[in-house]
Motif scaffolding. Structure first.
Motif, PDB file in Angstrom:
ATOM      1  N   LYS A  33       6.606  -0.485   1.450  1.00  0.00           N
ATOM      2  CA  LYS A  33       6.747   0.968   2.083  1.00  0.00           C
ATOM      3  C   LYS A  33       5.893   1.769   1.306  1.00  0.00           C
ATOM      4  CE  LYS A  33      10.394   4.219   3.336  1.00  0.00           C
ATOM      5  NZ  LYS A  33      11.885   4.491   3.611  1.00  0.00           N
ATOM      6  N   ARG A  34       5.785   1.766  -0.233  1.00  0.00           N
ATOM      7  CA  ARG A  34       4.903   2.666  -0.647  1.00  0.00           C
ATOM      8  C   ARG A  34       3.245   2.287  -0.376  1.00  0.00           C
ATOM      9  NH1 ARG A  34       8.358   1.371  -5.050  1.00  0.00           N
ATOM     10  NH2 ARG A  34       7.069  -0.341  -5.858  1.00  0.00           N
ATOM     11  N   LEU A  35       2.988   0.990  -0.393  1.00  0.00           N
ATOM     12  CA  LEU A  35       1.735   0.678   0.210  1.00  0.00           C
ATOM     13  C   LEU A  35       1.132   1.059   1.461  1.00  0.00           C
ATOM     14  CD1 LEU A  35       1.756  -3.021  -1.333  1.00  0.00           C
ATOM     15  CD2 LEU A  35       0.260  -1.137  -1.936  1.00  0.00           C
ATOM     16  N   GLU A  36       2.163   1.424   2.446  1.00  0.00           N
ATOM     17  CA  GLU A  36       1.978   2.134   3.641  1.00  0.00           C
ATOM     18  C   GLU A  36       1.036   3.416   3.586  1.00  0.00           C
ATOM     19  OE1 GLU A  36       5.547   2.664   5.704  1.00  0.00           O
ATOM     20  OE2 GLU A  36       5.995   0.639   6.038  1.00  0.00           O
ATOM     21  N   LYS A  37       1.087   3.879   2.402  1.00  0.00           N
ATOM     22  CA  LYS A  37       0.272   5.358   2.352  1.00  0.00           C
ATOM     23  C   LYS A  37      -1.155   4.867   2.210  1.00  0.00           C
ATOM     24  CE  LYS A  37       3.882   7.428  -0.846  1.00  0.00           C
ATOM     25  NZ  LYS A  37       3.798   8.041  -2.114  1.00  0.00           N
TER      26      LYS A  37
END
Length: 278
Positions: free
Chosen positions: A115-119
Motif C-alpha cells: 500500500k505504501r509502495l502505491e505512491k
C-alpha cells in the motif's frame, strides 16, 4: 530506497525464482506420478492425483512467492509502471481487475508495504538520453527473414509440384503449392518495399503508409507482447490524437528491447528540446 535494479533484472529474477520452480513442481509431480504408475506402485488414479497436486502446489508456491517479489521489485526498481506492464506481459502477475489476484497469500505487514509502495505509481517513469543512439533510426524488414521467405516459398512450390507429378490424383497437394506462392508473394513485397516500416527521431514517429506523427500528440507508447499458446508476437503500439496505431515488429531488423529503448531516448530528446510541453 536505492532503486538500483533495472526492469529487465527484476523480470529475470521473477522468472528464475518463481516461474521456473513453479514449473518444476507442476511437471515434477506429474511425471513422478507416471513413474510410480509404470513401476506398478499404484494404479492409474495416481496420475490424476499427481496432476491435481502439481497444479495445487505450484499455485501455492506462486501465491506465496509473488508477494515477496512484488515488494522487493517495487522497492528497488525506479520505473514501476514499466515493471508492472512487463510483469503482466510475462505472466508473472495479473491485471488489477483479475480474480486470480485474490489467490495471493499475503499477510498484514506485506499488505501495508504494498500500500505504501502505491505512491510510486503517482510518479512518471524516468528515462535518459543515450549518445549511442543516432539522430534518426530507420527500421526495415529483416534481411534474414526475407532470405528465409524466399527459400521456404520456393521450396514449398518445388516440393508441391514434384509431389503432384508423382501423385497426379492428389489435388490436395496443389494447396501446398498455393501456400508457397502466397508466401513467396508476401516475401517479394517485403524485399521490394522502398518505404521504411518505422522511422523514429526526436520529432516523432512515422509508420509505413501513414503520415508522420509528432511526439506532442503521442501517448501510451510501448512494445506489447501478445501470447497465443506457445507463440508470442510483439507490437509497437501507441495512441496519436486518441487514435490507436500499431505495427508488428517480429519480422523487422531489430527487437522489442531496442524499439522500446528508442521510444524512451527519442521521447527524452523531444522533451529536452521542448521543455514547455513536457
Amino acid at each position: 530506497m536505492r532503486e538500483t535494479v533495472t526492469v529487465a533484472q527484476a523480470i529475470s529474477k521473477a522468472k528464475w525464482t518463481i516461474n521456473t520452480p513453479s514449473l518444476i513442481i507442476l511437471f515434477g509431480m506429474f511425471f513422478g506420478s507416471i513413474i510410480l504408475y509404470t513401476e506398478k506402485y499404484f494404479n492409474g488414479w495416481i496420475i490424476a492425483l499427481g496432476s491435481i497436486l502439481g497444479i495445487v502446489f505450484a499455485w501455492l508456491f506462486w501465491s506465496l512467492s509473488i508477494v515477496k517479489w512484488k515488494i522487493w521489485a517495487f522497492e528497488n526498481v525506479r520505473n514501476v509502471h514499466e515493471l508492472k506492464r512487463k510483469a503482466i506481459q510475462n505472466n508473472l502477475i495479473w491485471k488489477d481487475d483479475s480474480w486470480f489476484n485474490k489467490t495471493e497469500i499475503i499477510n498484514y505487514e506485506q499488505k501495508q508495504k504494498l500500500k505504501r509502495l502505491e505512491k510510486k505509481f503517482l510518479e512518471k517513469d524516468v528515462y535518459y538520453d543515450d549518445s549511442s543512439v543516432p539522430k534518426e533510426t530507420i527500421v526495415n524488414f529483416s534481411k534474414g527473414g526475407i532470405v528465409f521467405g524466399f527459400v521456404f516459398g520456393i521450396g514449398a512450390i518445388v516440393l508441391g509440384i514434384y509431389t503432384f507429378l508423382q501423385e497426379r490424383n492428389n489435388y490436395f497437394i496443389l494447396l501446398f503449392v498455393a501456400f508457397g506462392l502466397y508466401f513467396l508473394f508476401i516475401t517479394i513485397k517485403k524485399a521490394t518495399s522502398n518505404e521504411p516500416q518505422i522511422s523514429i527521431n526526436s520529432l516523432g514517429i512515422k509508420l509505413a503508409k501513414k503520415d508522420f506523427m509528432d511526439w506532442h500528440y503521442i501517448t501510451d507508447d510501448f512494445v506489447e507482447s501478445r501470447r497465443s499458446g506457445k507463440y508470442t508476437q510483439n507490437f509497437l503500439r501507441f495512441e496519436f490524437h486518441n487514435q490507436h496505431h500499431e505495427i508488428q515488429i517480429d519480422d523487422l531488423n531489430t527487437n522489442s528491447d531496442k524499439i522500446e529503448k528508442l521510444l524512451h531516448v527519442y521521447r527524452v530528446r523531444y522533451e529536452k528540446n521542448n521543455p514547455s510541453e513536457s
